[in-house]
Design an enzyme around this catalytic site. Structure first.
Site, short mmCIF file in Angstrom:
data_model
loop_
_atom_site.label_atom_id
_atom_site.label_comp_id
_atom_site.label_asym_id
_atom_site.label_seq_id
_atom_site.Cartn_x
_atom_site.Cartn_y
_atom_site.Cartn_z
N LYS A 82 0.51 -21.11 64.30
CA LYS A 82 -0.91 -21.48 64.45
C LYS A 82 -1.32 -22.56 63.46
O LYS A 82 -0.68 -22.76 62.44
CB LYS A 82 -1.79 -20.23 64.37
CG LYS A 82 -1.69 -19.43 65.66
CD LYS A 82 -2.64 -18.26 65.72
CE LYS A 82 -2.46 -17.53 67.07
NZ LYS A 82 -3.20 -16.27 67.10
N ARG A 96 3.29 -10.58 66.68
CA ARG A 96 3.41 -11.36 67.92
C ARG A 96 3.93 -12.75 67.56
O ARG A 96 3.25 -13.49 66.86
CB ARG A 96 2.04 -11.44 68.60
CG ARG A 96 2.03 -12.23 69.91
CD ARG A 96 0.61 -12.26 70.49
NE ARG A 96 0.56 -13.00 71.74
CZ ARG A 96 0.46 -14.32 71.82
NH1 ARG A 96 0.38 -15.04 70.73
NH2 ARG A 96 0.45 -14.92 72.98
C1 8Y7 Z 1 -3.05 -14.04 69.91
C2 8Y7 Z 1 -2.95 -13.42 71.16
C3 8Y7 Z 1 -2.82 -15.59 71.39
C4 8Y7 Z 1 -3.24 -13.20 68.76
C5 8Y7 Z 1 -3.17 -11.32 70.26
C6 8Y7 Z 1 -1.38 -18.54 70.31
C7 8Y7 Z 1 -2.72 -14.22 73.51
C8 8Y7 Z 1 -2.69 -18.34 70.94
N1 8Y7 Z 1 -2.94 -15.40 70.06
N2 8Y7 Z 1 -3.01 -12.08 71.34
N3 8Y7 Z 1 -2.83 -14.40 72.08
N4 8Y7 Z 1 -3.29 -11.86 68.99
N5 8Y7 Z 1 -3.24 -9.99 70.38
O1 8Y7 Z 1 -1.29 -19.56 69.57
O2 8Y7 Z 1 -3.37 -13.63 67.61
O3 8Y7 Z 1 -0.42 -17.79 70.50
S1 8Y7 Z 1 -2.71 -17.13 72.22
#
Ligand code: 8Y7
Length: 276
Positions: free
Chosen positions: A219, A253
């Site tokens: 990010k 994640r």
């Molecule tokens: C997150 C996410 C994204 C996060 C959860 C990216 C779908 C943006 N970020 N879901 N999703 N937490 N739970 O850069 O921080 O991956 S999308």
């Protein structure tokens, strides 16, 4: 030697590998190539030690446009069905759309990962009906506007109040507390300093008594940490995942599954003083 009591508090982390099922702008045939590529990547992430695969068909990046439900269904459902036919790995569906929640769980998903924390019309009822687990993420504003000068009088107070409100809404809808994960939403309506505070003080959310999921992989805050023009964010992502784990995160994640699994295995051996 660590006491048994302190050992038991060192819970193994789970790694959630990100699978973006991206739009295909070329042709219908390309859709199949896309799906093949997605499944190849799933197999690779499983081999690399992923515990969960997070399948997403809607971009939630800052400024992204909404995706019609029919298109989202078409992107994610065939992929979820194929993963389930190959493996019994935990499948998460990254969606805010009630129809997608219902169809994804019917196709084999176990977890609904909703960056809008089931606030869309019909989402709470649809999620409850599936019986799946849910991840409730904090986001201030919506993806189109969230990064325009985010402000908090009390970051931790506001995020905690949001979690309590959404947990109460889940309880009301019939989602059991043990099916809920919480996520403070790194990068969702936050400045870099807010994001850094959330990780460094993640242990303050322990009072909510729910497992914490953190997504900070690649990010922009990490780009800023390293100098804003760098796209080389692997080490920062892995370091952030290790720090979040040490502050109590249960699920990380990530894009870079292999490297994150290795780092988390190492820190866990250190924390337990054993070759677990
Ligand atoms: C997150 C996410 C994204 C996060 C959860 C990216 C779908 C943006 N970020 N879901 N999703 N937490 N739970 O850069 O921080 O991956 S999308």
């Amino acid at each position: 030697m660590l006491s048994l009591d302190s050992m038991q508090k060192i819970v193994p982390p789970m790694v959630m590998g990100i699978l973006n099922v991206t739009p295909d702008s070329f042709s219908d045939g390309g859709q199949f190539l896309n799906r093949d590529a997605a499944i190849w990547r799933v197999r690779q992430m499983i081999d690399e030690g992923a515990d969960i695969i997070d399948v997403g068909g809607e971009s939630t990046r800052p400024g992204a446009d909404p995706v019609p439900p029919a298109l989202e269904l078409d992107r994610v459902i065939p992929v979820i069905e194929t993963i389930r036919s190959l493996s019994d790995i935990v499948i998460s569906v990254d969606t805010s759309t009630p129809e997608v929640m219902t169809a994804a769980v019917a196709a084999g998903a176990n977890l609904i990962n909703d960056v809008r924390a089931l606030r869309r019309e019909g989402a709470l009822a649809a999620a409850a009906e599936t019986g799946a687990s849910v991840c409730l993420m904090h986001m201030k504003g919506d993806p189109k506007t969230m990064q325009l000068d985010p402000h908090y009088d009390d970051l931790f107070g506001e995020v905690t109040a949001f979690f309590r409100e959404r947990m109460a809404a889940c309880a009301e809808a019939g989602i059991p507390q043990e099916n809920i994960l919480l996520d403070p939403g790194f990068g969702f309506g936050k400045t870099p300093e807010h994001n850094l505070q959330l990780i460094n003080r993640l242990d303050e959310f322990a009072c909510l008594d729910a497992p914490l999921l953190i997504g900070l992989s690649r990010k922009s805050t990490l780009g800023k940490v390293l100098g804003s023009d760098t796209e080389d964010r692997l080490i920062a992502s892995v370091t952030g995942a290790v720090a979040a784990y040490q502050k109590g995160a249960s699920v990380l994640r990530v894009h870079d599954v292999k490297e994150t699994v290795q780092a988390l295995r190492t820190i866990r051996c250190l924390m337990t003083e054993s070759l677990i």
